[in-house]
Write a protein that holds these residues in place. Structure first.
Motif, PDB file in Angstrom:
ATOM      1  N   ASN A 812      31.832  24.251  25.005  1.00  0.00           N
ATOM      2  CA  ASN A 812      31.292  22.962  25.457  1.00  0.00           C
ATOM      3  C   ASN A 812      30.919  22.042  24.306  1.00  0.00           C
ATOM      4  OD1 ASN A 812      29.152  24.734  24.860  1.00  0.00           O
ATOM      5  ND2 ASN A 812      27.724  23.627  26.167  1.00  0.00           N
ATOM      6  N   TRP A 813      30.586  22.592  23.127  1.00  0.00           N
ATOM      7  CA  TRP A 813      30.319  21.752  21.964  1.00  0.00           C
ATOM      8  C   TRP A 813      30.342  22.587  20.699  1.00  0.00           C
ATOM      9  CZ3 TRP A 813      24.661  19.744  23.286  1.00  0.00           C
ATOM     10  CH2 TRP A 813      23.794  20.811  23.420  1.00  0.00           C
ATOM     11  N   GLN A 814      30.177  21.917  19.567  1.00  0.00           N
ATOM     12  CA  GLN A 814      30.174  22.580  18.268  1.00  0.00           C
ATOM     13  C   GLN A 814      28.799  22.402  17.629  1.00  0.00           C
ATOM     14  OE1 GLN A 814      34.066  20.588  16.468  1.00  0.00           O
ATOM     15  NE2 GLN A 814      32.895  19.315  17.871  1.00  0.00           N
ATOM     16  N   ILE A 815      28.331  23.444  16.971  1.00  0.00           N
ATOM     17  CA  ILE A 815      27.045  23.375  16.277  1.00  0.00           C
ATOM     18  C   ILE A 815      27.249  23.892  14.862  1.00  0.00           C
ATOM     19  CG2 ILE A 815      24.638  24.133  16.260  1.00  0.00           C
ATOM     20  CD1 ILE A 815      24.956  24.576  19.317  1.00  0.00           C
ATOM     21  N   VAL A 816      26.898  23.074  13.885  1.00  0.00           N
ATOM     22  CA  VAL A 816      27.123  23.449  12.493  1.00  0.00           C
ATOM     23  C   VAL A 816      25.838  23.284  11.691  1.00  0.00           C
ATOM     24  CG1 VAL A 816      29.560  22.794  12.592  1.00  0.00           C
ATOM     25  CG2 VAL A 816      27.881  21.131  11.791  1.00  0.00           C
ATOM     26  N   ASN A 817      25.747  24.067  10.630  1.00  0.00           N
ATOM     27  CA  ASN A 817      24.644  23.975   9.670  1.00  0.00           C
ATOM     28  C   ASN A 817      25.281  24.021   8.284  1.00  0.00           C
ATOM     29  OD1 ASN A 817      22.126  23.850   8.543  1.00  0.00           O
ATOM     30  ND2 ASN A 817      21.413  25.831   9.292  1.00  0.00           N
ATOM     31  N   VAL A 818      25.687  22.854   7.820  1.00  0.00           N
ATOM     32  CA  VAL A 818      26.574  22.734   6.667  1.00  0.00           C
ATOM     33  C   VAL A 818      25.769  22.765   5.368  1.00  0.00           C
ATOM     34  CG1 VAL A 818      28.371  21.296   5.632  1.00  0.00           C
ATOM     35  CG2 VAL A 818      28.132  21.398   8.104  1.00  0.00           C
ATOM     36  N   THR A 819      26.387  23.307   4.309  1.00  0.00           N
ATOM     37  CA  THR A 819      25.651  23.472   3.053  1.00  0.00           C
ATOM     38  C   THR A 819      26.264  22.760   1.852  1.00  0.00           C
ATOM     39  OG1 THR A 819      26.837  25.536   2.589  1.00  0.00           O
ATOM     40  CG2 THR A 819      24.706  25.716   3.729  1.00  0.00           C
TER      41      THR A 819
END
Length: 1024
Positions: A812-819
């Motif tokens: 349903n969606w994308q969740i990111v925690n980018v570094t």
């Protein structure tokens, strides 16, 4: 308006003088109270006599005779001015000269009004103004006549000293720069005719509220429309059209009630006049240049609007009542679906004037009013893509409930956007479907204001209260609203005062809580019956004409009902024209590279770091731009803010629209963006991203500080993003956890909209997140909430082959925690460089914005083979970043594999360097959802002997742990690592907590240090 209020004071003093000299009326004072239970539908102004002599005005010295009309204070003063003017017109101020020429001059040439005095003129002015201000209090608005409102005393001619003997005297009312009754070109009239026309105009079936608008031009325009010399009447042809439309509205509801007696449909009964009113509104809007209308509404009357206004096929509506999905659609992407009274559709509707107007009804959840900002945002996007810069071709219409319009905060949040430069749509028409009861709650318990529409007065919006039983009045109010919107490009409200014939839904029992109301409703005729009787009595239609219309409507309804039994819906139209070629989750969309040619990066980099000559930025901002120019020149050290700007610029060069909105986004909450620069000497603004290409459209890149709203602004950007896929639309929260004020949008639209309504959006949400010791409200973006709403199965690994993978499409969606800045660049560009759209939730950083190690080289942004960002397929977003110590494919000597996400990586890596922890591998899960099974399994195979650790900053009951654990165990079992036991994955992070973080900095530093030390400790992790 200012002069009028001043004039009122003069007139009141004149009245007081008359009264003190023996007038028959007593002066009145007012106070406001809520009427008792039997009068529960409006707050009423209650008038109380005050038996005391009015003060006698004191004479004013002749030295003040040159004062302006606006400064007059007493009737004595008026008389002195009149005598001075008669002696020498040039001896008084020009405004007084105009005044006396209008009144005294006219009186001298008109024998019938020779007895009209200055005091009487001012009393007439005040009386007319009283009708303009309070006439709505006497208007016949309640179809049920449940309420007998007390008539305001200032609508009584006796208050102004007039008696029955004055009714047939002629008076002249002309005033300079005024319209309506007070215009200079109106003929002399008797007091009786003046009062009769005032009653018709202001105390009939429409109650007008507009005197709160502090703009003379707008008020005069309305006076011209309301205070016409004679009462507006429809001709026979118009009345036949209105009758036909009202018949469709009423018979449609009757048909549904007959065929599906126990089904919930939230019918329009009691307010059927809404349909002919809105049809006339569409017709008038089209005549005035409107080409497209976006509609938002709750569930009441929605099926009627779908069938009769937006022309959804009736057989499809009837099929939905039968329930169930067509067998022919099994295997196709149909989502979960939604109840029939939440669905939307679109249609090109022909109008009475021979034009066509595109109507789109936006799908919405049961959360009343939540759709408001979505509609406004979608309307604004339509205006951008159709180059409708004067905002006359595309319009929004919102249909509200009375209880929700007064009670829901998002109503005001949306209204408050109406005049903001980057959010205005040139006015929205609001229609309040006023049942006079909210579910079971009476208005006296549901609002503190007189009317449910009073919140709109904050915008200087005119409000037209109209009796829902008078269809011609409804039509007139709707047409007037359309004309106002197209003339003044601002909001307007139509308050349709009606009733609800049944309960909240058709199987609800309303007499439990409103017995008196429903006793009246049971015997009350419908709007159609009332109108038919009126036309029969006037002789404009015959019973045969009426029967013919009924027979036609019922014949069509029955034919459609029969056709619905064999109706097979076509493949669902889930893509509008702009979306042609985009793929649904059932169709494979290949992953595309997001790298950019080096020369393009260099060129746009120079363009967005160049400032105009003779522009004086703040010295700190100037330094930032100089450093960015150096980054482009050297190709090294690109930070977060510049990586974001490069992503925007490269998308602009490719012809995509980019829009960034939110609180303080122009500078950035953390002073990292500076997309709009302010000249320190002139205050002028300059946006480098507005100058990426030659002759760039000024809205191609839009960055805008929003109002201090989350719910309203996020909803607006969601609606904006749904119109066209070739746009990167971003909403940024000031701090991540501030988004909790907008969770209706996240829960009911963003996370589930595609599943319920088959409508895609590529909206990006930036939520600043990270534990820096700033306390409970500025640490966590509540990552766990978004992960919990993700719909990927934690116990089944999907197809992960790059040529067959549909994992993101099916989630349903994308969740990111980018570094890294480069990875942020690529995840933004990935939103556009794919054949479908999916929401993206970004846990954006705070201290990484300036972290010495959080830098990227330009070679990580380009598409050159052999550069660091280029892997087997090319340069693209990295869902997982492997350990940076150049490990081989198999590393049996690594004793611990630490998986983490976000800024904690840099603290772990720093500690690892200090303790020389070469036997610990640290991998960053950049994309948390959907879970990168293939890449995690690759790392598990790389480190066959390592204990597996999940490390996070957040407490155990927050952050990603609860989401990661079952998916990581599934990945491990697939490669023969563990048995899906919780002990197979060691947890390092804060202990469970009610608050997201401590408010004490020392405690924060201690907790952070313990997390890092535990992850690098030489001994095995003891967990649980």
């Amino acid at each position: 308006m200012g002069w009028y209020r001043a004039g009122s004071n003069i007139a009141k003093n004149a009245i007081r003088k008359t009264i003190s000299q023996g007038g028959s009326s007593c002066y009145a004072t007012t106070r406001t109270r809520i009427l008792p239970a039997q009068n529960r539908y409006f707050h009423t102004t209650f008038f109380k006599s005050k038996a005391q002599a009015a003060p006698v005005p004191r004479p004013v010295p002749l030295s003040r005779l040159t004062d302006s009309f606006l400064d007059g204070t007493s009737s004595v003063y008026l008389e002195e001015l009149q005598r001075a003017w008669e002696a020498d017109p040039n001896s008084v101020d020009e405004s007084w000269d105009n005044f006396f020429r209008n009144f005294v001059g006219q009186a001298s040439t008109s024998p019938g009004i020779s007895g009209q005095t200055i005091q009487e003129s001012m009393r007439l002015l005040l009386m007319v103004r009283a009708y303009q201000v309070n006439g709505h209090m006497k208007a016949k608005l309640d179809p049920l006549s449940l309420e007998q409102r007390e008539i305001p005393a200032d609508l009584d001619p006796a208050l102004y000293g007039f008696t029955e003997a004055d009714l047939d005297r002629e008076f002249f009312l002309g005033v300079w720069s005024m319209s309506g009754f007070l215009s200079e070109n109106r003929p002399v009239q008797t007091l009786r005719s003046i009062l009769t026309r005032l009653e018709q105009a202001y105390c009939g079936s429409i109650g007008y509220e507009y005197m709160h608008i502090a703009d003379r031009e707008k008020c005069n325009w309305l006076r011209d429309k309301i205070e016409t010399p004679t009462l507006t009447q429809f001709n026979r042809q118009r009345r036949e059209v209105i009758l036909d439309r009202l018949s469709w509205s009423t018979l449609f509801e009757n048909f549904l009630a007959t065929k599906w007696t126990s089904a919930k449909r939230f019918g329009l009964e009691g307010g059927e006049t809404l349909i002919p009113g809105m049809k006339e509104m569409f017709d008038r809007s089209a005549d005035l240049g409107v080409e497209s209308i976006v509609i938002g509404m709750a569930h009441r009357g929605r099926l009627n609007v779908l069938g009769n206004l937006v022309r959804k096929p009736l057989r499809q509506i009837f099929t939905e009542f039968s329930g169930g999905q067509s067998d022919d659609e099994v295997g196709l992407y149909t989502g979960t679906g939604d109840v029939k009274y939440h669905l939307g559709t679109s249609y090109d509707r022909p109008t009475r004037g021979g034009k066509r107007i595109h109507l789109s009804l936006v799908a919405n959840p049961s959360h009343l009013e939540a759709v408001n900002p979505v509609v406004v945002g979608k309307t604004r996007a339509k205006q951008y893509y159709s180059n409708d810069m004067d905002r006359t071709k595309n319009m929004g219409i919102l249909i509200h409930g009375d209880g929700s319009f007064a009670g829901q905060g998002v109503v005001y949040e949306t209204l408050h956007l109406s005049a903001l430069p980057n959010y205005t749509t040139g006015g929205t028409i609001h229609i309040v479907f006023n049942n006079q009861v909210a579910f079971t709650t009476d208005p006296r318990a549901g609002r503190s204001s007189q009317y449910c529409t009073d919140v709109a007065k904050a915008l200087d919006a005119p409000i037209f209260h109209v009796n829902g039983d008078d269809v011609e009045a409804v039509v007139h109010a709707c047409e007037l609203a359309a004309e106002w919107r197209q003339t003044f490009h601002s909001d307007v409200v139509v308050d349709l005062v009606c009733y609800r014939r049944f309960g909240h839904n058709e199987i609800d029992e309303p007499s439990f809580t409103q017995p008196k109301m429903y006793k009246i409703i049971r015997s009350h005729p419908s709007g159609l019956e009332i109108y038919q009787r009126k036309l029969l009595e006037s002789g404009e239609v015959t019973q045969e004409d009426i029967d013919k219309i009924h027979k036609k409507v019922m014949s069509i309804l029955n034919d459609e009902f029969l056709a619905s039994k064999d109706y097979v819906p076509k493949r669902r139209d889930w893509l509008s024209a702009y979306w042609t070629g985009f793929k649904s989750p059932e169709q494979i969309s290949r992953v595309r590279n997001t790298g950019v040619k080096p020369e393009i990066l260099k060129n746009v980099g120079k363009a967005i770091t160049s400032l105009p000559e003779n522009f004086t930025p703040h010295r700190a901002v100037k330094k930032i731009y100089e450093q960015r120019a150096q980054m482009i020149e050297s190709g090294e050290g690109i930070d977060w803010g510049f990586a974001e700007a490069l992503a925007f610029a490269t998308l602009l060069v490719e012809g995509n629209h980019v829009r960034l909105s939110g609180q303080d986004v122009e500078r950035g909450t953390f002073s990292h963006r500076h997309s709009v620069i302010h000249d320190q000497e002139t205050g002028n603004k300059y946006c480098p991203l507005d100058h990426v290409i030659m002759n760039q459209n000024e809205e191609l890149f839009t960055v805008s500080n929003s109002s201090l709203s989350e719910f309203g602004v996020l909803g607006f950007e969601l609606g904006y993003s749904m119109e066209n896929p070739n746009s990167l639309v971003i909403w940024e929260a000031q701090f991540g956890d501030f988004a909790n004020g907008a969770h209706v949008i996240f829960d009911n639209f963003l996370s589930s909209g595609e599943s319920k309504w088959l409508r895609q959006t590529g909206l990006v949400v930036l939520l600043p997140h990270g534990y820096d010791g700033q306390g409970p409200e500025h640490s966590s973006a509540r990552l766990e909430r978004y992960l919990q709403m993700s719909d990927d199965n934690p116990y089944a690994i999907p197809e992960m082959d790059p040529t067959l993978r549909k994992q993101i499409q099916e989630c349903n969606w994308q969740i990111v925690n980018v570094t890294t800045p480069a990875n942020f660049f690529h995840v933004l560009r990935r939103q556009i460089h794919r054949e479908f759209r999916k929401p993206l939730i970004v846990m954006s950083p705070k201290n990484l914005l300036r972290h010495k190690d959080c830098k990227s080289n330009l070679s990580e942004f380009d598409d050159v083979q052999g550069h660091p960002g280029f892997d087997k397929q090319g340069t693209r977003f990295k869902r997982l970043i492997k350990d940076q110590n150049f490990h081989s494919d198999i590393e049996e000597g690594i004793r611990r594999l630490v998986l983490c996400s976000g800024k904690v990586y840099y603290e772990l890596d720093d500690k690892r360097k200090k303790v020389d922890g070469k036997d610990v591998a640290i991998c960053r899960v950049e994309q948390l959802c959907p879970f990168p099974y293939d890449l995690v399994q690759r790392e598990l195979k790389r480190y066959p002997n390592a204990e597996v650790v999940w490390c996070q900053e957040e407490p155990m009951n927050m952050g990603a742990y609860s989401y990661i654990l079952p998916r990581l165990l599934t990945a491990m079992k697939e490669v023969d690592r563990g048995t899906r036991s919780i002990e197979d994955v060691k947890y390092i992070g804060r202990a469970p907590s009610a608050a997201t973080a401590t408010g004490f900095n020392k405690v924060h530093l201690k907790e952070q240090s313990e997390i890092v030390q535990k992850a690098l400790q030489p001994d095995p992790i003891n967990f649980p």
